[in-house]
Design a protein around this motif. Structure first.
Motif, PDB file in Angstrom:
ATOM      1  N   MET A 301      -9.280  71.475  60.558  1.00 43.09           N
ATOM      2  CA  MET A 301      -8.999  70.864  59.317  1.00 43.09           C
ATOM      3  C   MET A 301      -7.839  70.164  59.059  1.00 43.09           C
ATOM      4  O   MET A 301      -7.664  69.502  58.047  1.00 43.09           O
ATOM      5  N   LEU A 302      -6.807  70.442  59.883  1.00 48.38           N
ATOM      6  CA  LEU A 302      -5.647  70.007  59.594  1.00 48.38           C
ATOM      7  C   LEU A 302      -4.813  69.079  60.524  1.00 48.38           C
ATOM      8  O   LEU A 302      -5.150  69.054  61.916  1.00 48.38           O
ATOM      9  N   LEU A 303      -4.306  67.827  60.015  1.00 50.68           N
ATOM     10  CA  LEU A 303      -3.786  66.777  60.786  1.00 50.68           C
ATOM     11  C   LEU A 303      -2.303  67.262  60.835  1.00 50.68           C
ATOM     12  O   LEU A 303      -1.772  67.222  59.819  1.00 50.68           O
ATOM     13  N   GLU A 304      -1.808  67.072  61.980  1.00 48.78           N
ATOM     14  CA  GLU A 304      -0.066  67.654  61.945  1.00 48.78           C
ATOM     15  C   GLU A 304       0.560  66.167  62.405  1.00 48.78           C
ATOM     16  O   GLU A 304       0.172  65.483  63.148  1.00 48.78           O
ATOM     17  N   PHE A 305       1.384  65.917  61.280  1.00 47.73           N
ATOM     18  CA  PHE A 305       2.389  64.612  61.646  1.00 47.73           C
ATOM     19  C   PHE A 305       3.664  65.093  61.771  1.00 47.73           C
ATOM     20  O   PHE A 305       3.987  66.271  61.677  1.00 47.73           O
ATOM     21  N   PRO A 306       4.304  64.092  62.358  1.00 51.08           N
ATOM     22  CA  PRO A 306       5.586  64.487  62.878  1.00 51.08           C
ATOM     23  C   PRO A 306       6.651  64.710  62.038  1.00 51.08           C
ATOM     24  O   PRO A 306       6.734  64.687  60.788  1.00 51.08           O
ATOM     25  N   CYS A 307       7.819  65.692  62.522  1.00 48.63           N
ATOM     26  CA  CYS A 307       8.921  65.862  61.754  1.00 48.63           C
ATOM     27  C   CYS A 307       9.639  64.993  61.077  1.00 48.63           C
ATOM     28  O   CYS A 307      10.406  65.202  59.901  1.00 48.63           O
ATOM     29  N   PRO A 313      17.051  70.311  56.468  1.00 44.90           N
ATOM     30  CA  PRO A 313      18.254  70.789  57.145  1.00 44.90           C
ATOM     31  C   PRO A 313      18.159  71.578  58.476  1.00 44.90           C
ATOM     32  O   PRO A 313      18.934  71.526  59.372  1.00 44.90           O
ATOM     33  N   ASP A 314      16.913  71.981  58.501  1.00 49.92           N
ATOM     34  CA  ASP A 314      16.742  72.936  59.717  1.00 49.92           C
ATOM     35  C   ASP A 314      16.607  72.056  61.088  1.00 49.92           C
ATOM     36  O   ASP A 314      16.836  72.680  62.121  1.00 49.92           O
ATOM     37  N   HIS A 315      16.290  71.093  60.853  1.00 51.30           N
ATOM     38  CA  HIS A 315      16.135  69.992  61.814  1.00 51.30           C
ATOM     39  C   HIS A 315      17.676  69.558  62.552  1.00 51.30           C
ATOM     40  O   HIS A 315      17.632  68.755  63.341  1.00 51.30           O
ATOM     41  N   CYS A 316      18.822  70.064  61.919  1.00 50.49           N
ATOM     42  CA  CYS A 316      19.875  69.361  62.274  1.00 50.49           C
ATOM     43  C   CYS A 316      21.194  70.645  62.157  1.00 50.49           C
ATOM     44  O   CYS A 316      22.351  70.347  62.703  1.00 50.49           O
ATOM     45  N   ILE A 317      20.940  71.499  61.591  1.00 49.40           N
ATOM     46  CA  ILE A 317      21.967  72.466  61.044  1.00 49.40           C
ATOM     47  C   ILE A 317      22.354  73.265  62.459  1.00 49.40           C
ATOM     48  O   ILE A 317      23.494  73.901  62.631  1.00 49.40           O
ATOM     49  N   TYR A 318      21.501  73.435  63.489  1.00 45.58           N
ATOM     50  CA  TYR A 318      21.405  74.059  64.835  1.00 45.58           C
ATOM     51  C   TYR A 318      21.837  73.193  65.850  1.00 45.58           C
ATOM     52  O   TYR A 318      21.543  73.665  67.106  1.00 45.58           O
ATOM     53  N   GLY A 319      22.141  71.743  65.390  1.00 43.30           N
ATOM     54  CA  GLY A 319      21.980  70.667  66.576  1.00 43.30           C
ATOM     55  C   GLY A 319      20.583  69.821  66.320  1.00 43.30           C
ATOM     56  O   GLY A 319      19.653  70.480  65.852  1.00 43.30           O
ATOM     57  N   SER A 320      20.683  68.811  66.715  1.00 40.62           N
ATOM     58  CA  SER A 320      19.428  67.881  66.455  1.00 40.62           C
ATOM     59  C   SER A 320      18.199  68.543  67.245  1.00 40.62           C
ATOM     60  O   SER A 320      17.962  68.521  68.293  1.00 40.62           O
ATOM     61  N   CYS A 322      14.656  67.213  65.991  1.00 39.90           N
ATOM     62  CA  CYS A 322      13.361  66.461  65.436  1.00 39.90           C
ATOM     63  C   CYS A 322      13.537  65.361  66.535  1.00 39.90           C
ATOM     64  O   CYS A 322      13.681  64.310  66.126  1.00 39.90           O
ATOM     65  N   ALA A 323      12.461  65.437  67.460  1.00 41.14           N
ATOM     66  CA  ALA A 323      12.262  64.382  68.366  1.00 41.14           C
ATOM     67  C   ALA A 323      11.952  63.110  67.823  1.00 41.14           C
ATOM     68  O   ALA A 323      12.354  61.986  68.049  1.00 41.14           O
ATOM     69  N   GLU A 327      13.892  59.233  67.570  1.00 40.00           N
ATOM     70  CA  GLU A 327      13.477  58.109  68.277  1.00 40.00           C
ATOM     71  C   GLU A 327      13.213  57.115  66.958  1.00 40.00           C
ATOM     72  O   GLU A 327      13.706  55.852  67.482  1.00 40.00           O
ATOM     73  N   ASP A 328      13.071  57.314  65.933  1.00 41.41           N
ATOM     74  CA  ASP A 328      12.654  56.448  64.864  1.00 41.41           C
ATOM     75  C   ASP A 328      13.355  56.456  63.664  1.00 41.41           C
ATOM     76  O   ASP A 328      13.263  55.434  62.645  1.00 41.41           O
ATOM     77  N   GLY A 329      14.083  57.553  63.437  1.00 38.10           N
ATOM     78  CA  GLY A 329      14.770  57.544  62.227  1.00 38.10           C
ATOM     79  C   GLY A 329      14.036  58.381  61.370  1.00 38.10           C
ATOM     80  O   GLY A 329      12.929  58.892  61.582  1.00 38.10           O
ATOM     81  N   VAL A 330      14.618  58.956  60.212  1.00 40.91           N
ATOM     82  CA  VAL A 330      14.035  59.781  59.248  1.00 40.91           C
ATOM     83  C   VAL A 330      13.278  59.020  58.341  1.00 40.91           C
ATOM     84  O   VAL A 330      13.796  58.310  57.627  1.00 40.91           O
ATOM     85  N   TYR A 331      11.903  59.423  58.038  1.00 41.10           N
ATOM     86  CA  TYR A 331      11.116  58.548  57.177  1.00 41.10           C
ATOM     87  C   TYR A 331      11.008  59.528  55.667  1.00 41.10           C
ATOM     88  O   TYR A 331      11.161  58.533  54.724  1.00 41.10           O
ATOM     89  N   VAL A 332      11.176  60.663  55.791  1.00 41.02           N
ATOM     90  CA  VAL A 332      10.912  61.596  54.429  1.00 41.02           C
ATOM     91  C   VAL A 332      11.997  62.521  54.542  1.00 41.02           C
ATOM     92  O   VAL A 332      11.883  63.402  55.440  1.00 41.02           O
ATOM     93  N   MET A 333      12.976  62.610  53.561  1.00 44.26           N
ATOM     94  CA  MET A 333      14.081  63.618  53.682  1.00 44.26           C
ATOM     95  C   MET A 333      13.581  64.849  52.590  1.00 44.26           C
ATOM     96  O   MET A 333      13.109  64.571  51.703  1.00 44.26           O
ATOM     97  N   HIS A 334      13.797  66.135  52.961  1.00 46.86           N
ATOM     98  CA  HIS A 334      13.479  67.253  52.544  1.00 46.86           C
ATOM     99  C   HIS A 334      14.554  67.986  52.298  1.00 46.86           C
ATOM    100  O   HIS A 334      15.198  68.807  53.277  1.00 46.86           O
ATOM    101  N   GLY A 335      15.217  67.844  50.861  1.00 45.31           N
ATOM    102  CA  GLY A 335      16.441  68.681  50.617  1.00 45.31           C
ATOM    103  C   GLY A 335      16.423  70.085  50.152  1.00 45.31           C
ATOM    104  O   GLY A 335      16.751  70.578  49.039  1.00 45.31           O
ATOM    105  N   ASN A 336      15.481  70.994  51.153  1.00 45.31           N
ATOM    106  CA  ASN A 336      15.251  72.399  50.502  1.00 45.31           C
ATOM    107  C   ASN A 336      16.505  73.151  50.624  1.00 45.31           C
ATOM    108  O   ASN A 336      17.549  72.878  50.923  1.00 45.31           O
ATOM    109  N   ARG A 337      16.542  74.419  50.040  1.00 43.15           N
ATOM    110  CA  ARG A 337      17.734  75.402  49.913  1.00 43.15           C
ATOM    111  C   ARG A 337      18.666  74.693  49.238  1.00 43.15           C
ATOM    112  O   ARG A 337      19.871  75.117  49.028  1.00 43.15           O
TER     113      ARG A 337
END
Length: 420
Positions: A301-307, A313-320, A322-323, A327-337
């Motif tokens: 029932m779920l479609l998984e879309f790319p990160c 921040p989890d996608h860069c605080i330990y090194g990049s 998010c593949a 490749e394409d740049g960030v489309y939506v930024m999530h500033g959690n924490r």
């Protein structure tokens, strides 16, 4: 006798003017509707259309609002497709953060937006005041409905306190927005760097069994949370993050969900409370964990879309890691924490501050992008700052499209603004 006649006449005049005043307030102010939401009418906006929009925005003439025209007299409004629906939940001190999210959505989107703002009652007037101060050429691109925070009465306190205040409201959107077909739900700490339209287009990619879309919680299992620490079932290899969630709510309301509590499938409204009762001592991230459990048992029932559509921040605080963003740049930024409001991740904070400070009607490239690039150059001492080009790659294209858009209704100098 004459004094009595004069008094009677004065009373009648007063009654007439009082009636006119009340009528004007009902027509142009907040109007309560049956669902408990507040419907806001404002002359510069077009109520729009879209699936299920009639019930939320009323059946008034969709052309009542002020209209925009290109220099050669073509009506821009008549060429617009139906509205997209965007929902957000706000409690506590998230007013300014939510307004910045809305600003980013309105700035880049092409089709009309209808916003569903779920907020504590004391925040409603502040939302109206802030949004009504935006220029008319901006307000013509979206409509909005203010909704009260609402949970099932029997367990309202338990739901409201789950994880963060009001966060679990998103679970009840299909049950509250009964006349809306589909919606994009986002947390208040989301920033769009790409038009909402492109996220909305995932709806057309759903196969017949899919009814929701989210991004993975992590790309790299070695640093992922769910596969290392979760004490409950979760979706896929690393779970999903619910900060950005696309819902086909028509399907969600009618589907039967497999579960580990009964041998038969349960409807969405039947599933939520038993699920919470079973797992409430084992979940850490509240309603997100419940969604992971649901889609663990119903992965089809779920479609998984790319990160890149939920870059945290989890996608860069330990090194990049998010593949798709690489490749394409960030489309939506999530500033959690809370990274927009402290100095722990200055690159995320810089993007937030740049959009927050942007003034509608000014050149978005010089006043937003150029200023942001300068601020990001000061963050390269951090891991996320080292990847700062990912944060501007897509933003640069989106801002260029804002400037080049045919019949640009974001530009107050294009066309003429006719009185309604």
């Amino acid at each position: 006798m004459r004094r009595y006649i004069r008094a009677l006449v004065l009373c009648m005049v007063f009654a007439v003017f009082s009636g006119l005043f009340v009528y004007s307030k009902l027509l142009y102010s907040d109007v309560s509707v049956a669902s408990g939401a507040k419907r806001v009418f404002s002359p510069p906006r077009d109520p729009g259309g879209g699936q299920g929009a009639a019930s939320e925005t009323g059946d008034r003439n969709p052309h009542r609002a002020n209209r925009f025209f290109t220099p050669d007299g073509r009506d821009i409004e008549s060429r617009r497709p139906p509205s997209m629906h965007l929902a957000v939940v706000t409690c506590g001190d998230r007013l300014e953060e939510t307004l910045t999210m809305i600003k980013s959505a309105v700035l880049f989107s092409i089709k009309l937006l209808h916003l569903h703002i779920f907020a504590e009652d004391q925040l409603h007037a502040s939302f109206v005041e802030a949004l009504e101060l935006w220029p008319g050429f901006v307000r013509s691109t979206f409509t909005y409905t203010l909704h009260p925070i609402s949970f099932p009465s029997d367990n309202a306190k338990e739901w409201k306190k789950l994880f963060k205040p009001c966060a679990s409201q998103r679970l009840f959107l299909p049950l509250i927005l009964k006349d809306v077909d589909s919606v994009v739900y986002v947390d208040s700490d989301i920033l769009f760097l790409q038009p909402v339209d492109d996220l909305w287009d995932f709806l057309s990619q759903f196969d017949p069994s899919q009814l929701a879309a989210m991004a993975p919680e992590h790309e790299e299992p070695r640093i992922a949370w769910y596969n290392r620490f979760a004490m409950h079932p979760f979706y896929g290899r690393t779970g999903v993050n619910s900060g950005v969630m696309l819902m086909n709510m028509t399907r969600m309301r009618s589907a039967y969900f497999k579960n580990d509590m009964t041998p038969v499938g349960l409807l969405w409204e039947e599933l939520l409370m038993p699920l919470l009762q079973k797992y409430k001592l084992n979940i850490t991230w509240g309603d997100q964990d419940l969604l992971n459990i649901i889609f663990h048992h119903n992965p089809e029932m779920l479609l998984e879309f790319p990160c890149k559509w939920n870059y945290r921040p989890d996608h860069c605080i330990y090194g990049s890691n998010c593949a798709s963003a690489e490749e394409d740049g960030v489309y939506v930024m999530h500033g959690n924490r809370g990274v927009y409001h402290d100095q722990k991740q200055p690159a995320f904070r810089a993007v937030y501050q740049s959009i927050k400070k942007y003034v509608f009607g000014t050149d978005p490239v010089t006043s937003l992008l150029d200023a942001l690039v300068e601020e990001l150059s000061k963050t390269t001492h951090t891991y996320c700052g080292k990847s700062h080009t990912l944060l501007t790659k897509r933003l640069e294209r989106s801002l260029a499209n804002v400037k080049k858009h045919d019949g640009d209704f974001r530009n107050p100098n294009v066309g003429r603004h006719l009185p309604g």
